[in-house]
Design a protein around this motif. Sequence first.
Motif, PDB file in Angstrom:
ATOM      1  N   UNK A   6      -1.344   4.650  -2.799  1.00 50.27           N
ATOM      2  CA  UNK A   6      -1.885   5.423  -3.923  1.00 50.27           C
ATOM      3  C   UNK A   6      -2.760   6.577  -3.440  1.00 50.27           C
ATOM      4  N   UNK A   7      -3.257   6.455  -2.226  1.00 49.75           N
ATOM      5  CA  UNK A   7      -4.200   7.446  -1.701  1.00 49.75           C
ATOM      6  C   UNK A   7      -3.466   8.551  -0.964  1.00 49.75           C
ATOM      7  N   UNK A   8      -4.231   9.501  -0.452  1.00 47.29           N
ATOM      8  CA  UNK A   8      -3.672  10.717   0.131  1.00 47.29           C
ATOM      9  C   UNK A   8      -2.650  10.434   1.222  1.00 47.29           C
ATOM     10  N   UNK A  40      -2.874  11.583  -4.681  1.00 50.17           N
ATOM     11  CA  UNK A  40      -1.606  12.076  -4.126  1.00 50.17           C
ATOM     12  C   UNK A  40      -0.840  10.902  -3.549  1.00 50.17           C
ATOM     13  N   UNK A  41       0.417  10.821  -3.816  1.00 52.60           N
ATOM     14  CA  UNK A  41       1.218   9.685  -3.375  1.00 52.60           C
ATOM     15  C   UNK A  41       2.027  10.025  -2.149  1.00 52.60           C
ATOM     16  N   UNK A  42       2.480   8.987  -1.480  1.00 51.06           N
ATOM     17  CA  UNK A  42       3.310   9.163  -0.295  1.00 51.06           C
ATOM     18  C   UNK A  42       4.658   9.733  -0.693  1.00 51.06           C
ATOM     19  N   UNK A  43       5.180  10.735  -0.002  1.00 50.11           N
ATOM     20  CA  UNK A  43       6.469  11.327  -0.352  1.00 50.11           C
ATOM     21  C   UNK A  43       7.576  10.281  -0.344  1.00 50.11           C
ATOM     22  N   UNK A  44       8.550  10.513  -1.235  1.00 51.80           N
ATOM     23  CA  UNK A  44       9.653   9.557  -1.343  1.00 51.80           C
ATOM     24  C   UNK A  44      10.420   9.433  -0.050  1.00 51.80           C
ATOM     25  N   UNK A  45      10.484  10.521   0.702  1.00 52.90           N
ATOM     26  CA  UNK A  45      11.247  10.475   1.950  1.00 52.90           C
ATOM     27  C   UNK A  45      10.677   9.470   2.920  1.00 52.90           C
ATOM     28  N   UNK A  46       9.353   9.268   2.878  1.00 49.74           N
ATOM     29  CA  UNK A  46       8.736   8.347   3.836  1.00 49.74           C
ATOM     30  C   UNK A  46       8.573   6.941   3.278  1.00 49.74           C
ATOM     31  N   UNK A  47       8.537   6.804   1.970  1.00 49.99           N
ATOM     32  CA  UNK A  47       8.297   5.483   1.394  1.00 49.99           C
ATOM     33  C   UNK A  47       9.552   4.854   0.809  1.00 49.99           C
ATOM     34  N   UNK A  48      10.687   5.553   0.871  1.00 53.74           N
ATOM     35  CA  UNK A  48      11.905   5.077   0.234  1.00 53.74           C
ATOM     36  C   UNK A  48      12.328   3.696   0.672  1.00 53.74           C
ATOM     37  N   UNK A  49      12.241   3.414   1.976  1.00 54.62           N
ATOM     38  CA  UNK A  49      12.665   2.109   2.475  1.00 54.62           C
ATOM     39  C   UNK A  49      11.558   1.069   2.363  1.00 54.62           C
ATOM     40  N   UNK A  50      10.306   1.546   2.214  1.00 57.53           N
ATOM     41  CA  UNK A  50       9.174   0.623   2.201  1.00 57.53           C
ATOM     42  C   UNK A  50       8.986  -0.036   0.835  1.00 57.53           C
TER      43      UNK A  50
END
Length: 532
Positions: A49-51, A1-11
Amino acid sequence: MTTPLATRGALVPRLAALSKVVELGPGRLDKKILSDAGTLLLRAGDRLKLSSDHTVVALAGGTGSGKSSLFNAVSGLELSPTGVRRPTTARTHACVWGLEGAAPLLDWLQIQWRHRFSRSSALDKGESQLHGLILLDLPDHDSIRALTDPEADRLIGLADLVVWVLDPQKYADAATHRRYVAELAGHDSGTVFALNQVDKLAPEELAELVIDLNDLLRREGVSQPTVVTTSAVTGRGIDSLKSVLADAVTRRRAAVQRLESDLDRLVRRLDPPGEAPASVDAARRVGLTDALCDAVGVPAVGEALENVHAERSAAYVGWPVTRLVSALRPDPLKALRLDDLREEIQGLADGAVTAQPAEVENAVQALADGLSVDMQPSWKAAVQHAARSRSGQLPQALSEELEEVAPRLGFVPGWWRAVQVWQYLLVAAFLLGFIWIVASLTGIPTGISLVEDPASLPWVGIAMASVLGLGALSSVAARNFVVLGASKERERLELEMRRRVGMVAEGMVVEPVERELARHHEFAQAMHTLRR
């Protein structure tokens, strides 16, 4: 399961920029920084890449801080051993609220199967806000056991959130603050401080310690410390700590915030590359070509060609009568020092004239200095190295190129020969008139009635004078055309030599420099993205 786009968008763009920095940095950045950046990239790639439904919270602390007791109090189970013996926790224990999807993350954390515990649904009643929490009880970071410190250090670096459990008697312990807290300055959102065992303190002592701890943390760079007072014995502050953990779990941003904080810390260690153009501008290209032409002697060669060309034409288009008179005077070539110039041109044709290495080096260095004046030292050195990377071969390359355009000194234009024939015909006509006059004055019989007629002598004299004037006039006109042609030939030669010098400079100096400037430009853009 990947990190949601909302939280990783800026990263993600920042991680891509860091990858570019690592790619472009060797030789320009400190090796330790590059190593740390590479490690962060690997960790970030693995974690994303992880939960993303689980938040890893590590309880870290020194020997005797009550860390394991606090772990048991939060989990509501006696999972981690406690006791008088120190250190009690030799291996990391993990308690998971919601085991589904957590196994790959626990494998990445290298938590042994026998030390993994799951909260059952029956025990989770009233604590659904903690669903997704992975709570780690780390070995004591100041343990005398050889295996425990590396284990604690590794997991402190991997955890999404670190809860520092502090002993009231050793809350200002230098080992903790020097090795960990000061190093984590700027990780406010990823660090919580639990002042434990407060049941041993009077209320006024506790208030004083909390104020002192906050002041200490701020001095060490933690601008907004989160401090929770707890007691595993009385249960005081456990709900407050759970509330802090639940907030981190609910927002599902702890992992991203930890990575963002690590990026921010790394960026502060990176020196800006400085300012520089993205390419070599036209003015600097022209300046380099001019300097290299001077080093080869293009202007002097052009001038020598023009002078020798003009003087050499005198043997063909010069009025023979004038040359005969001039023969009694000093040699004009020697007077004008044109013999040396002729030798110079001939030497160029033979490939003997070469560029001056010192002047070539100065021209290349001037280009590099002008482009890198505002660069950071390591990048400046890289640009200068790129500019000089082929400077040892440059003089020879310039000479070889100019051999192909060396002037042809043996070439005689056809119109020169035509003028020469015309002038010798005029000389022959003048001699014929002279013979005519001599024969008429001396009475030498010629058998030609016209020659022996005295009345024709004035016309013969006029014809001879006309021949002399016509010869002189044709010589002057021809020399003017020669001078004009020599000037055009000089211009053509210099333009061709400049073109070839420019080609050599482009391939051996400008292109390596532009590759380095492009690298610097990419690095600067990546740094700009990283600092957002």
